[in-house]
Design an enzyme around this catalytic site. Sequence first.
Site, PDB file in Angstrom:
ATOM      1  N   SER A   1      -2.092   1.480   0.922  1.00  0.00           N
ATOM      2  CA  SER A   1      -1.725   2.699   0.108  1.00  0.00           C
ATOM      3  C   SER A   1      -1.393   2.121  -1.187  1.00  0.00           C
ATOM      4  O   SER A   1      -2.258   1.284  -1.876  1.00  0.00           O
ATOM      5  CB  SER A   1      -0.777   3.275   0.691  1.00  0.00           C
ATOM      6  OG  SER A   1      -0.530   4.578   0.144  1.00  0.00           O
TER       7      SER A   1
ATOM      8  N   HIS B   1      -4.283   6.368   7.524  1.00  0.00           N
ATOM      9  CA  HIS B   1      -4.112   5.940   6.104  1.00  0.00           C
ATOM     10  C   HIS B   1      -3.304   4.546   6.137  1.00  0.00           C
ATOM     11  O   HIS B   1      -3.658   3.599   5.564  1.00  0.00           O
ATOM     12  CB  HIS B   1      -3.058   6.757   5.616  1.00  0.00           C
ATOM     13  CG  HIS B   1      -2.738   6.517   4.060  1.00  0.00           C
ATOM     14  ND1 HIS B   1      -3.617   6.401   3.155  1.00  0.00           N
ATOM     15  CD2 HIS B   1      -1.687   6.219   3.343  1.00  0.00           C
ATOM     16  CE1 HIS B   1      -3.162   6.034   1.800  1.00  0.00           C
ATOM     17  NE2 HIS B   1      -1.792   6.002   2.200  1.00  0.00           N
TER      18      HIS B   1
ATOM     19  N   ASP C   1      -8.598   8.648   7.410  1.00  0.00           N
ATOM     20  CA  ASP C   1      -7.596   8.963   6.451  1.00  0.00           C
ATOM     21  C   ASP C   1      -8.150  10.147   5.356  1.00  0.00           C
ATOM     22  O   ASP C   1      -9.538   9.628   4.743  1.00  0.00           O
ATOM     23  CB  ASP C   1      -7.037   7.667   5.606  1.00  0.00           C
ATOM     24  CG  ASP C   1      -6.042   7.901   4.668  1.00  0.00           C
ATOM     25  OD1 ASP C   1      -5.410   8.963   4.641  1.00  0.00           O
ATOM     26  OD2 ASP C   1      -5.944   7.122   3.796  1.00  0.00           O
TER      27      ASP C   1
END
Length: 461
Positions: free
Chosen positions: A175, A438, A382
Amino acid sequence: MVVVLLTALIVVFNTIAASSSFDVPILPGYPGPLPFKLQTGYVGVGDEDERQLFYYFIESESDPVRDPLLFWFIGGPGCSGFSALVYEIGPLKFDHEEFDDGLPSFVLNPYSWTKFANILFIDALAGSGFSYAKSENGYASSDTIAAEHNYMFLRKWLLSHPWFIRNRFYLGGDSYGGKTVALLASEIIKGNEAGLEPQIRFQGYMIGNPVVDEDKDHNEQTPYAHRMGLISDEYFEMAKTSCDGEYVNPDPNNKECKYALQLVKDCIQNIYTAHILEPSCGEHPGIRRFDNDPIINSEEHRPINVLKQERQFCREDLHELSTLWANDLTVQEALHVRKGTIDDWVRCNDSIRYEKNIQSTCKLHGLLSKDLHILVYSGDHDLGIPHIATLKWVRLLNISVDEQWRPWMVNGQVGGYTEKYGNNGASLIFATVKGGGHTAPEYMPKECFAMADRWLSSYLL
Ligand SMILES: *[C@@H]1O[C@H](CO)[C@@H](O)[C@H](O)[C@H]1NC(C)=O
Ligand SMILES: *[C@@H]1O[C@H](CO)[C@@H](O)[C@H](O)[C@H]1NC(C)=O
């Protein structure tokens, strides 16, 4: 030059006194001694070490001397490294099925990456996890400040753990950590070239569903929602034509585009962004109990005869266990957290003072250095940073394709799809993690374990 170097060294050595490290043989929530070596501590960075950054270091369970050292960054910005340790790639995970309101307990994670690597997890910003600052100023950070401080942290940590200087060194992150990793990679290369000590045996990095250029990354959410069947062909065509492909910052006077984007939004707003197949449990912090679940309790959604026990699993409830655990005083004592430095531990601090002052790290990934190896992986479920967003910038690096799109396998099953790009001995591998969200290792631990192990030992999947 020599004087400058010496001065730099003296500065580094002088401040080692300000860092501390502790062996942690037992942890509340785990029965008996930990079957791996955990160390925690602080390293001071910034003016007069005003920022005290907390870390968790776990030695490889195989061969700590020969296995690589992986320095891991979690996103946010503002999340604690503990989240990656306990939910993604570390040796412990919460036993949430057994949880009954007391102190959450742990079980071992059979897919811990510490089976093949030494891993350093950091609470990378003052105000995240157990990291704190001695002055109000020390709480303000930015992409550039963080890169400088992360590099300082790393140098100091290695100098105080000199037996790890010779290990092959890698960065990793998910991320927003993807951005942090690219910026730190660039600092390390510059520092090595300038002859700074210690010289870091930097081999490469892996980043998962990484933030590279937030607006461009998010712009792919609409095409992704279309591909995954969350919006219709008609809505997508309407949005594409009227917004001219610009979904994040559309022209505010363009009514047609606004209308189309509203249709898109209505279709996806109840989808859990981090994994489109998981239940969306709302945005409210704290353990969501059945009684005050706004979705279940609203008349139109209330399912008939749903018993309390049948409530669906919420990823956020599992995340909440870390808050319960880390705020326990016996836990903080065991971790050697300095008394009085933290009022309230949160997994991710959303009110961190952080300026995102670098718009894009895209080019960094292509130009870093000739002999680095890069793994870019994407959980393909995601919606936050969709894999097609990542693939888009990877292709724009214009590195020649070495191996075309093909499946990669785990135990005879497709783990995902991969493409390899080569550039004079360096490589960049793009890989999807089929079914991943994610933070891919959180959702597909077995597959990601195999992926990371293979990549670290051979740069192949
Ligand atoms: C979150 O960050 C802010 C700003 O850095 C800090 O003042 C605050 O104490 C942090 N909150 C928590 C719960 O740690
Ligand atoms: C790759 O090529 C495209 C099209 O020619 C160009 O727009 C882009 O800037 C190039 N990327 C890099 C990293 O040079």
